[in-house]
Design a protein around this motif. Structure first.
Motif, PDB file in Angstrom:
ATOM      1  N   VAL A 194     -15.210  -2.251  69.810  1.00  0.00           N
ATOM      2  CA  VAL A 194     -13.983  -3.086  69.398  1.00  0.00           C
ATOM      3  C   VAL A 194     -14.010  -3.643  67.628  1.00  0.00           C
ATOM      4  N   ILE A 195     -15.087  -4.353  67.945  1.00  0.00           N
ATOM      5  CA  ILE A 195     -15.517  -4.975  66.396  1.00  0.00           C
ATOM      6  C   ILE A 195     -15.437  -3.754  65.063  1.00  0.00           C
ATOM      7  N   LEU A 196     -15.979  -2.703  65.498  1.00  0.00           N
ATOM      8  CA  LEU A 196     -16.138  -1.828  64.531  1.00  0.00           C
ATOM      9  C   LEU A 196     -14.747  -1.075  64.438  1.00  0.00           C
ATOM     10  N   SER A 197     -14.140  -0.907  65.472  1.00  0.00           N
ATOM     11  CA  SER A 197     -12.745  -0.058  65.189  1.00  0.00           C
ATOM     12  C   SER A 197     -11.796  -1.001  64.423  1.00  0.00           C
ATOM     13  N   LEU A 198     -11.792  -2.395  64.721  1.00  0.00           N
ATOM     14  CA  LEU A 198     -10.994  -3.190  64.065  1.00  0.00           C
ATOM     15  C   LEU A 198     -11.189  -3.523  62.441  1.00  0.00           C
ATOM     16  N   GLY A 199     -12.673  -3.588  62.443  1.00  0.00           N
ATOM     17  CA  GLY A 199     -13.423  -3.607  61.037  1.00  0.00           C
ATOM     18  C   GLY A 199     -13.032  -2.492  60.085  1.00  0.00           C
ATOM     19  N   LEU A 200     -12.960  -1.212  60.649  1.00  0.00           N
ATOM     20  CA  LEU A 200     -12.698   0.138  59.723  1.00  0.00           C
ATOM     21  C   LEU A 200     -11.099  -0.026  59.628  1.00  0.00           C
ATOM     22  N   SER A 201     -10.413  -0.453  60.669  1.00  0.00           N
ATOM     23  CA  SER A 201      -9.095  -0.197  60.330  1.00  0.00           C
ATOM     24  C   SER A 201      -8.668  -1.440  59.228  1.00  0.00           C
ATOM     25  N   SER A 202      -9.000  -2.560  59.279  1.00  0.00           N
ATOM     26  CA  SER A 202      -8.916  -3.764  58.171  1.00  0.00           C
ATOM     27  C   SER A 202      -9.552  -3.242  56.686  1.00  0.00           C
ATOM     28  N   TRP A 203     -10.463  -2.443  56.834  1.00  0.00           N
ATOM     29  CA  TRP A 203     -10.929  -1.705  55.528  1.00  0.00           C
ATOM     30  C   TRP A 203      -9.984  -0.699  54.888  1.00  0.00           C
ATOM     31  N   CYS A 204      -9.559   0.315  55.991  1.00  0.00           N
ATOM     32  CA  CYS A 204      -8.673   1.234  55.459  1.00  0.00           C
ATOM     33  C   CYS A 204      -7.134   0.657  54.911  1.00  0.00           C
ATOM     34  N   ASP A 205      -6.737  -0.536  55.654  1.00  0.00           N
ATOM     35  CA  ASP A 205      -5.711  -1.068  55.072  1.00  0.00           C
ATOM     36  C   ASP A 205      -5.755  -1.639  53.676  1.00  0.00           C
ATOM     37  N   ILE A 206      -6.959  -2.022  53.158  1.00  0.00           N
ATOM     38  CA  ILE A 206      -7.363  -2.490  51.874  1.00  0.00           C
ATOM     39  C   ILE A 206      -7.260  -1.160  50.840  1.00  0.00           C
ATOM     40  N   VAL A 207      -7.962  -0.226  51.197  1.00  0.00           N
ATOM     41  CA  VAL A 207      -8.093   0.783  50.166  1.00  0.00           C
ATOM     42  C   VAL A 207      -6.986   1.763  50.170  1.00  0.00           C
ATOM     43  N   THR A 208      -5.985   1.621  51.212  1.00  0.00           N
ATOM     44  CA  THR A 208      -4.815   2.270  51.065  1.00  0.00           C
ATOM     45  C   THR A 208      -3.662   1.221  50.692  1.00  0.00           C
ATOM     46  N   GLN A 210     -11.750   8.686  49.973  1.00  0.00           N
ATOM     47  CA  GLN A 210     -13.144   8.801  49.790  1.00  0.00           C
ATOM     48  C   GLN A 210     -13.247   9.562  48.616  1.00  0.00           C
ATOM     49  N   SER A 211     -12.373  10.518  47.913  1.00  0.00           N
ATOM     50  CA  SER A 211     -12.435  11.241  47.043  1.00  0.00           C
ATOM     51  C   SER A 211     -11.707  10.637  45.715  1.00  0.00           C
ATOM     52  N   VAL A 212     -11.090   9.321  46.016  1.00  0.00           N
ATOM     53  CA  VAL A 212     -10.420   8.764  44.871  1.00  0.00           C
ATOM     54  C   VAL A 212     -11.434   7.458  44.242  1.00  0.00           C
ATOM     55  N   ALA A 213     -11.377   7.414  42.917  1.00  0.00           N
ATOM     56  CA  ALA A 213     -12.198   6.499  42.228  1.00  0.00           C
ATOM     57  C   ALA A 213     -11.499   5.128  42.692  1.00  0.00           C
ATOM     58  N   LEU A 214     -12.329   4.180  43.385  1.00  0.00           N
ATOM     59  CA  LEU A 214     -11.715   2.967  43.514  1.00  0.00           C
ATOM     60  C   LEU A 214     -12.530   1.906  42.764  1.00  0.00           C
ATOM     61  N   ARG A 263      -7.243  -0.634  39.967  1.00  0.00           N
ATOM     62  CA  ARG A 263      -8.595  -0.973  40.283  1.00  0.00           C
ATOM     63  C   ARG A 263      -8.535  -1.697  41.481  1.00  0.00           C
ATOM     64  N   LEU A 264      -9.420  -1.612  42.503  1.00  0.00           N
ATOM     65  CA  LEU A 264      -9.640  -2.116  43.810  1.00  0.00           C
ATOM     66  C   LEU A 264     -10.323  -3.380  43.405  1.00  0.00           C
ATOM     67  N   VAL A 265     -10.179  -4.571  43.898  1.00  0.00           N
ATOM     68  CA  VAL A 265     -10.930  -5.994  43.685  1.00  0.00           C
ATOM     69  C   VAL A 265     -11.179  -6.210  45.166  1.00  0.00           C
ATOM     70  N   VAL A 266     -12.543  -6.339  45.412  1.00  0.00           N
ATOM     71  CA  VAL A 266     -12.945  -6.806  46.665  1.00  0.00           C
ATOM     72  C   VAL A 266     -13.106  -8.630  46.633  1.00  0.00           C
ATOM     73  N   GLN A 267     -12.511  -9.176  47.286  1.00  0.00           N
ATOM     74  CA  GLN A 267     -12.653 -10.768  46.962  1.00  0.00           C
ATOM     75  C   GLN A 267     -13.871 -11.261  47.785  1.00  0.00           C
ATOM     76  N   GLN A 268     -14.152 -10.543  48.938  1.00  0.00           N
ATOM     77  CA  GLN A 268     -15.100 -11.120  49.785  1.00  0.00           C
ATOM     78  C   GLN A 268     -15.581  -9.917  50.837  1.00  0.00           C
ATOM     79  N   TRP A 269     -16.708  -9.359  50.710  1.00  0.00           N
ATOM     80  CA  TRP A 269     -17.135  -8.214  51.334  1.00  0.00           C
ATOM     81  C   TRP A 269     -17.231  -9.074  52.934  1.00  0.00           C
ATOM     82  N   GLY A 270     -17.422  -7.989  54.002  1.00  0.00           N
ATOM     83  CA  GLY A 270     -17.225  -8.395  55.499  1.00  0.00           C
ATOM     84  C   GLY A 270     -18.622  -9.072  55.753  1.00  0.00           C
ATOM     85  N   ARG A 319      -5.327  -4.054  41.844  1.00  0.00           N
ATOM     86  CA  ARG A 319      -4.889  -4.819  40.459  1.00  0.00           C
ATOM     87  C   ARG A 319      -4.717  -3.519  39.483  1.00  0.00           C
ATOM     88  N   THR A 320      -3.684  -3.727  38.707  1.00  0.00           N
ATOM     89  CA  THR A 320      -3.308  -2.821  37.553  1.00  0.00           C
ATOM     90  C   THR A 320      -3.822  -3.502  36.139  1.00  0.00           C
TER      91      THR A 320
END
Length: 245
Positions: A132-146, A159-163, A65-72, A49-50
């Motif tokens: 499989v769960i960890l790989s898919l979960g990390l991929s989904s988190w990367c989709d959010i932060v990018t 990791q070096s960007v202010a989220l 600004r990154l807004v987390v609606q719901q944590w995993g 969100r801007t």
């Protein structure tokens, strides 16, 4: 070197490697959980969100600004940690047993070998599922932060960007990617342990069958020799016949 001794040595090596891989799962997951204040980043939902920078810091301009609606779900992170902890404890116990058997020059019983195979196969499926769960979960988190690769940086560079989150995101990719790679190594080692446990079961079964066959042949030979030594002598001629002669 006999077959069972080679299998025991290979199983000891597999247990030692699984302990190391399990630690490389537990430690990064613990560090990530501490940095995220007990929250799980896997399968989280959010969006970018801007906002006006004046609202945040009193400076003019806009800021993303990154807004987390719901944590995993916490179970997604706890599952991988559980597999790592179990692998470390089981590897330590079974490694000690293998060394004990090597020193005593004997192996598990047939029933104990069967239980080892059954347990190894069950944990193999658990570790594969957690990988499989960890790989898919990390991929989904990367989709959010990018922002689904819409940002000018990759997941590791984020990791070096202010989220602008209330958690420490300075090493999330390093921790989760290390845990992911280690968990896949754990899965591969459980596959190796299942194979070695099956080979030990097959060897124990072969030894059991051959032992019973040798015992049966020995009993047959002993029975044959006893019957030969106890065979009756040929009959004497009747007394009446001797009298007539």
């Amino acid at each position: 070197m006999e077959l069972d001794r080679r299998l025991l040595l290979a199983h000891c090596a597999a247990h030692a490697l699984s302990m190391a891989a399990g630690l490389l799962v537990v430690v990064p997951m613990a560090l990530n959980g501490s940095a995220f204040k007990g929250r799980c980043a896997l399968f989280s939902t959010g969006y970018w969100r801007t906002e006006e920078r004046a609202e945040l810091s009193g400076l003019p301009g806009q800021e993303d600004r990154l807004v987390v609606q719901q944590w995993g779900p916490p179970a997604a992170c706890q599952f991988a940690t559980f597999v790592g902890i179990f692998t470390v404890l089981y590897g330590a116990a079974q490694g000690w047993r293998c060394l004990f058997y090597l020193h005593g020059r004997h192996d598990d019983t047939l029933f104990s070998s069967f239980l080892t195979v059954l347990l190894s196969v069950c944990v193999l499926f658990l570790s594969g599922g957690s990988s499989v769960i960890l790989s898919l979960g990390l991929s989904s988190w990367c989709d959010i932060v990018t922002d689904n690769n819409a940002r000018p940086y990759s997941c590791i560079e984020s990791q070096s960007v202010a989220l602008n989150l209330d958690v420490d995101t300075s090493s999330f990719y390093t921790d989760l990617s290390l845990a992911q790679a280690s968990l896949w190594c754990v899965t591969a080692l459980w596959l190796v342990q299942s194979t070695l446990a099956f080979l030990r079961l097959y060897h124990s079964h072969s030894q059991h069958i051959s032992g019973r066959c040798l015992l049966r042949e020995k009993e047959m030979l002993l029975g044959y020799s006893t019957s030969d030594s106890g065979s009756p002598s040929p009959p004497h001629p009747p007394a009446t016949l001797n009298f007539l002669i």
